[in-house]
Design an enzyme around this catalytic site. Structure first.
Site, PDB file in Angstrom:
ATOM      1  N   ASP A 119       4.372  -4.990  -2.888  1.00 12.09           N
ATOM      2  CA  ASP A 119       4.779  -4.638  -1.450  1.00 12.09           C
ATOM      3  C   ASP A 119       3.690  -4.087  -0.800  1.00 12.09           C
ATOM      4  O   ASP A 119       3.399  -2.779  -0.992  1.00 12.09           O
ATOM      5  CB  ASP A 119       6.097  -4.025  -1.441  1.00 12.09           C
ATOM      6  CG  ASP A 119       6.719  -3.908  -0.052  1.00 12.09           C
ATOM      7  OD1 ASP A 119       5.943  -3.922   0.996  1.00 12.09           O
ATOM      8  OD2 ASP A 119       7.713  -3.718  -0.144  1.00 12.09           O
ATOM      9  N   HIS A 120       3.109  -4.784   0.146  1.00 13.65           N
ATOM     10  CA  HIS A 120       1.976  -4.036   0.865  1.00 13.65           C
ATOM     11  C   HIS A 120       2.225  -3.080   1.778  1.00 13.65           C
ATOM     12  O   HIS A 120       1.285  -2.380   2.340  1.00 13.65           O
ATOM     13  CB  HIS A 120       1.199  -5.234   1.587  1.00 13.65           C
ATOM     14  CG  HIS A 120      -0.457  -5.105   1.678  1.00 13.65           C
ATOM     15  ND1 HIS A 120      -1.072  -3.888   1.410  1.00 13.65           N
ATOM     16  CD2 HIS A 120      -1.499  -5.875   2.073  1.00 13.65           C
ATOM     17  CE1 HIS A 120      -2.254  -3.719   1.488  1.00 13.65           C
ATOM     18  NE2 HIS A 120      -2.487  -4.954   1.846  1.00 13.65           N
TER      19      HIS A 120
END
Ligand code: CAO
Length: 554
Positions: free
Chosen positions: A526-527
């Site tokens: 998850d950036h």
């Protein structure tokens, strides 16, 4: 059938009050005790109930009219004989408590304001008539607020009426002694004010409110908020009533709004002095449902659509008659596919995924695995590469705690346990059982538990608890093939590792190409939580541990 005049009952000290809201119209069928209109003095508003049930034949009052005890409100056609005398409606005598009038409440609150420590004053619940154990439904001030004499501190509600409790003194709120949901009674301490400048002056002449004939609902209101332009609703981001000011609405409207989950300070009132009516709440709700208006809560969650680029604005799903092109067969999707599909879709849409790919040299580890399996043949437990990867992943999670976290609003929750989910392929679809406390378990135990969980998964016997609490997931297609793929994050986790089939590859050792068993790794993260550099560090470290497990000891 009988025609009955419904009149204003004894409303205590109110001499002449204005009609500010008509709650029924000719033709309406009403129940005994149902509110007919709202009246308001300069200090309080209250709803006038009907003393009988029937059909409204004629309204005798209009908005703005002044009424007092005995004024005819409407003519009602009742089913039987004449209704109970209006001035003493039976149902009210039985059920409606008698709220003190604004004046008497204010005056009695003076008596209940007692000096506390020097410079501070304790404000207590004034005499509120027959009310006992009334619930606090709104707290209108907070610590640090400067309040004036008579300013409303909170709203309380019984099953029949709501009322605001005014402050008997001015000052700065030093301590708040009540919270939402508390039940309060006369004399209870509400707030401690600092720098208090004295109690309320007496307003009007003190007089007790007659208990038996009180209206069914009364609101002891602070001076109404002045608002002019009446509109039903307004776009979110702008509360209709400035923060700290109380939306002006009758108890029944408040109750209705609460039932719908509508915050009244988001609704613009169209009634006199900006009073919020039932129609306003309904209009606001309709606008929200139609998407014309967003509530503040919705606005806080999602960016605005349109110019700012928010909103997906997708084309409708293509509708195709496949049978036109050849024979087809239709099958219902399995229950698991429906559930996992909905979760995967949400995760794909809501999580900004990045996938980084890497190779791990597992030549030595594979040799160790094969020899271990030979040694443990009798135990019946087969060790696969996945068990080692699960253990290596825990070492990486310990080194990079962001991967063992979850997003919770603006906070990150760092888990101090290491529960690992593994995707299992079953005849009915994908499920993700969770191995608990992997950091405390050896490879043999992990392999054994994984085998048991995988079997349960295939047999459709996993309990919900066995699929909960995971910190990080691994999806292994190693037994099936593929080189690399993009695994989808299993929210609320923030990363997932995909494993593909290992194969011999020529690797340059500085002098020559040598054959090495290579395991393809695909890490999605998850950036919002993990940046690219961390992603690269994680897979590099993981690969190094798989190449030589002694690294976890460093
Ligand atoms: N490379 C090469 N071979 C591998 C391997 C890899 N990365 N991983 C496993 N294998 C081999 C095993 O050694 C085993 O070989 P043998 O039959 O010769 O002993 C064979 O492949 C089958 O392994 P397995 O699948 O029984 O065992 P596992 O521990 O690797 O996996 C489980 C267990 C439950 C994860 C697996 O059976 C499974 O269901 N995988 C599918 C997961 C999935 O669907 N993921 C996609 C999710 S996204 O849609």
């Amino acid at each position: 059938m009988a025609l009955v005049d419904i009149t204003v009952p004894d409303i205590g000290d109110f001499d002449e009050v204005s009609v500010i809201e008509l709650l029924v119209k000719p033709g309406d069928t009403i129940q005994a005790d149902q509110s007919l209109l709202t009246v308001e003095s300069d200090k309080a508003s209250m709803e006038i109930p009907s003393s009988a049930a029937g059909v409204v034949k004629e309204l005798k009052v209009r908005l703005g009219d002044k009424v007092k005890q005995g004024s005819v409100v409407l003519v009602l056609e009742t089913a039987g004989a004449a209704a109970a005398p209006a001035a003493a409606p039976v149902s009210e005598q039985k059920t409606a408590p008698a709220p003190a009038t604004a004046e008497s409440a204010a005056i009695k609150s003076v008596a209940n304001a007692a000096p506390a420590a020097s410079g501070s004053v304790e404000v207590r619940v004034p005499d509120i008539g027959d009310f006992k154990d009334v619930a606090v439904i709104e707290v209108l001030v907070k610590v640090g607020d400067t309040v004036k004499v008579e300013q409303s501190l909170l709203t309380v509600e019984s099953d029949k009426a709501s009322m605001e409790i005014p402050s008997s003194a001015a000052g700065v709120v030093r301590e708040l002694k009540v919270k939402l949901g508390d039940k309060i009674n006369i004399g209870d301490l509400l707030v401690v004010l600092e720098g208090a400048s004295g109690s309320a002056p007496a307003v009007g002449s003190p007089a007790a409110a007659p208990a038996a004939a009180a209206p069914a609902a009364a609101t002891l209101a602070s001076p109404p908020v002045e608002r002019t332009a009446p509109t039903a609703a307004l776009p979110a981001h702008e509360p209709a009533v400035p923060t700290g000011q109380l939306p002006h609405a009758s108890p029944s409207v408040r109750k209705f709004a609460r039932e719908l989950g509508v915050l009244l300070n988001e609704v613009k009132g169209s009634g006199p002095k900006g009073r919020i009516t039932l129609d306003d709440v309904q209009g606001f709700t309709r606008s929200v449902m139609a998407g014309d208006v967003r509530t503040l809560a919705q606005a806080a969650k999602a960016p605005a659509a349109g110019a700012s680029g928010g909103g997906l604005d997708l084309l409708p799903w293509p509708k195709v008659d496949f049978a036109k092109f050849g024979p087809v067969e239709r099958k219902d999707r399995s229950r698991i596919k429906k559930i996992s599909g909905a979760n995967l879709h949400r995760n794909w849409v809501m999580i900004p995924h990045v996938t980084s790919y890497d190779d791990a040299d597992i030549t030595e580890l594979e040799a160790f695995r094969v020899s271990s399996n030979k040694e443990n043949e009798k135990s019946g437990v087969k060790i696969t590469m996945l068990a080692f990867v699960i253990k290596a992943a825990v070492a990486a999670l310990k080194k990079f705690p962001d991967f063992n976290a979850s997003l919770d609003g603006e906070q990150l929750v760092y888990k101090q346990y290491f529960h690992i989910g593994f995707a299992a392929d079953t005849p009915n679809g994908l499920v993700v059982p969770v191995l608990r406390d992997v950091d405390k378990k050896g490879i043999l135990q992990i392999s054994q538990e994984m085998g048991e969980l995988a079997k349960k998964a295939r047999d459709g016997k996993l309990s919900p608890g066995e699929m909960q609490g995971g910190c990080f997931s691994i999806s292994s297609l190693g037994g099936l093939g593929t080189t690399y793929f993009t695994p989808l994050i299993n929210a609320p986790e923030v990363a997932i590792l995909g494993l593909s089939k290992s194969s011999m590859k020529p690797v340059w050792d500085g002098k020559a190409f040598v054959p090495r068993l290579t395991l393809p790794l695909s890490l999605s993260y998850d950036h919002r939580v993990i940046d690219g550099a961390s992603g690269a560090r994680f897979t590099t470290y993981l690969a190094s541990v798989l190449a030589d497990f002694r690294r976890v000891l460093l």
